[in-house]
Design an enzyme around this catalytic site. Structure first.
Site, short mmCIF file in Angstrom:
data_model
loop_
_atom_site.label_atom_id
_atom_site.label_comp_id
_atom_site.label_asym_id
_atom_site.label_seq_id
_atom_site.Cartn_x
_atom_site.Cartn_y
_atom_site.Cartn_z
CD GLU A 1 -24.37 5.15 12.09
OE1 GLU A 1 -25.31 5.88 11.75
OE2 GLU A 1 -24.19 4.79 13.26
CE LYS B 1 -25.66 1.98 15.15
NZ LYS B 1 -25.00 2.60 16.33
#
Length: 329
Positions: free
Chosen positions: A97, A133
Site C-alpha cells: 500500500e 495498493k
C-alpha cells in the site's frame, strides 16, 4: 472423505491471505497476499520481526536519511521487506500500500508507487509480482491509470460502491478490493439492525452488483472481495475472482465441512456482455460518491484509519530501538 469448506472454495475462487503474519501465510499457503498499514503494524509488534525492523532502519540510515524522513523511509523499507518475506512463501503477488496520506494527491501517489517498486527491485523482486495498493479516491484512481499505462499493476482498495468500481474499470486497473464487512457494519449501525441474512447482507450484495456489472460489460479488472466479518460472508461470494481472507477466518473455513456452492458465475454474467461506452468524469464521480453517504463516510474513515495505523507504526519504530535517541545523536 468430505473436503473442508476452504478446499472446496479454492476450486471456485482464488483465495488470498489478508495478513502480514508470515507464520499464518506459511500455514495456509495462499496464491496471493494483501497487506495494509494496520497489518504491517501488527506484524511489526511480533518479537520474531524485530530483526526486520532493525535492518530496515539501518538501511534507511545508510541511504543518508535523517530526522522524520528517516522514520518515513524506514516504514517504506519495512513494508517492502515484509512483502519480500511474504513472496518467499507464495507463488503469486503481494499487494503493497501507498501511504494513505497521499490518497488525494495523484502525482505524489505515482512517485511513492515507483519508490516502492524500486525498493522491491533492489531485492530482486520482479514488478509483475507486486500490486500497488491505492485508495479509491478520484485522485488515487487517476494515479493508478497512469501507473497501469506504464505496466505497473494496481489494487484499488477502500472501495464501497459501483461508482468507484466503474471509475476503476475506466482506468483499466488490474484489480479492485470492494469491502464487505465495513459496509455491513455501517448499515447495521445506520439501520439499527443486529443481523442480516446472507442473501440480504448489504456488503455481499454490493460485491455481487459490481461482479455482475463487470462481467456484463466485458471488464477485465479482477474483483477481490475483502474485509470479511464471517465465513458466511466469504462463502456468500464463492465464485468471485478472488477473496482476501484473514487467517482466523481461513482457519474457520479449514474446519468447516459444509458443502460450498458457487454464488457467482462468470459465464452466467457474461451471457449478454456489452462494452461500456461512456466513462465517468471527475465531476460525475465526485457527485455520485458525495450522494452516497455510506461510501463517502467509509472511504474517508478508511483513509483516516490507515493514516493512524502508519502513525502508530512510526511510534513503534521510534520506541523499538530508541530511534529518537539515534536520530538526535
Amino acid at each position: 472423505m468430505t473436503q473442508s469448506a476452504l478446499n472446496q472454495l479454492k476450486t471456485l475462487t482464488t483465495i488470498v491471505a489478508d495478513s502480514s503474519d508470515l507464520s499464518a501465510i506459511e500455514k495456509f499457503r495462499p496464491l496471493d497476499a494483501t497487506t495494509n498499514p494496520s497489518l504491517i503494524t501488527a506484524a511489526a509488534n511480533q518479537a520474531e520481526n524485530k530483526q526486520l525492523i532493525h535492518d530496515a532502519f539501518e538501511q534507511a540510515k545508510t541511504e543518508g536519511y535523517s530526522g522524520d524522513l528517516l522514520i518515513e523511509r524506514t516504514i517504506d523499507i519495512l513494508t517492502v521487506k515484509f512483502g519480500v518475506e511474504i513472496l518467499k512463501l507464495i507463488e503469486g503477488r503481494v499487494s503493497t500500500e501507498v501511504d494513505a496520506a497521499l490518497s488525494y494527491d495523484t502525482e505524489a501517489t505515482i512517485a511513492k508507487a515507483k519508490e516502492l517498486l524500486a525498493l522491491y527491485e533492489t531485492y530482486g523482486i520482479e514488478q509483475n509480482r507486486i500490486l500497488i495498493k491505492i485508495a479509491s479516491t478520484w485522485e488515487g484512481i487517476q494515479a493508478a491509470k497512469a501507473l497501469e499505462a506504464e505496466g505497473i499493476h494496481c489494487n484499488l482498495t477502500l472501495l464501497f460502491g459501483l461508482h468507484q468500481a466503474q471509475a476503476c474499470a475506466d482506468a483499466n486497473v488490474t484489480l479492485i478490493s470492494p469491502f464487505v464487512g465495513r459496509i455491513l457494519d455501517w448499515f447495521k449501525k445506520a439501520e439499527n439492525v443486529d443481523h442480516y441474512p446472507i442473501d440480504k447482507d448489504p456488503g455481499v450484495l454490493s460485491v455481487k452488483q459490481i461482479f455482475h456489472f463487470y462481467k456484463q460489460h466485458c471488464i477485465k479488472t479482477e474483483i477481490m472481495g475483502a474485509s470479511f466479518r464471517s465465513i458466511d460472508q466469504v462463502l456468500g461470494l464463492a465464485g468471485c475472482d478472488l477473496l482476501t481472507v484473514s487467517p482466523n477466518l481461513l482457519e474457520e473455513l479449514a474446519q468447516d465441512q459444509r458443502e460450498v456452492v458457487a454464488q457467482l458465475s462468470t459465464n452466467h454474467a457474461q451471457a449478454h456482455c456489452q462494452h461500456l461506452v461512456e466513462a465517468l468524469t471527475k465531476e460525475t464521480f465526485k457527485a455520485q460518491i458525495e450522494h452516497d453517504l455510506m461510501a463517502s463516510q467509509l472511504l474517508q474513515s478508511g483513509i483516516d484509519g490507515f493514516i493512524k495505523a502508519r502513525d502508530q507504526l512510526s511510534t513503534l519504530l521510534r520506541q523499538s530501538f530508541d530511534l529518537d535517541a539515534e536520530i538526535k545523536a
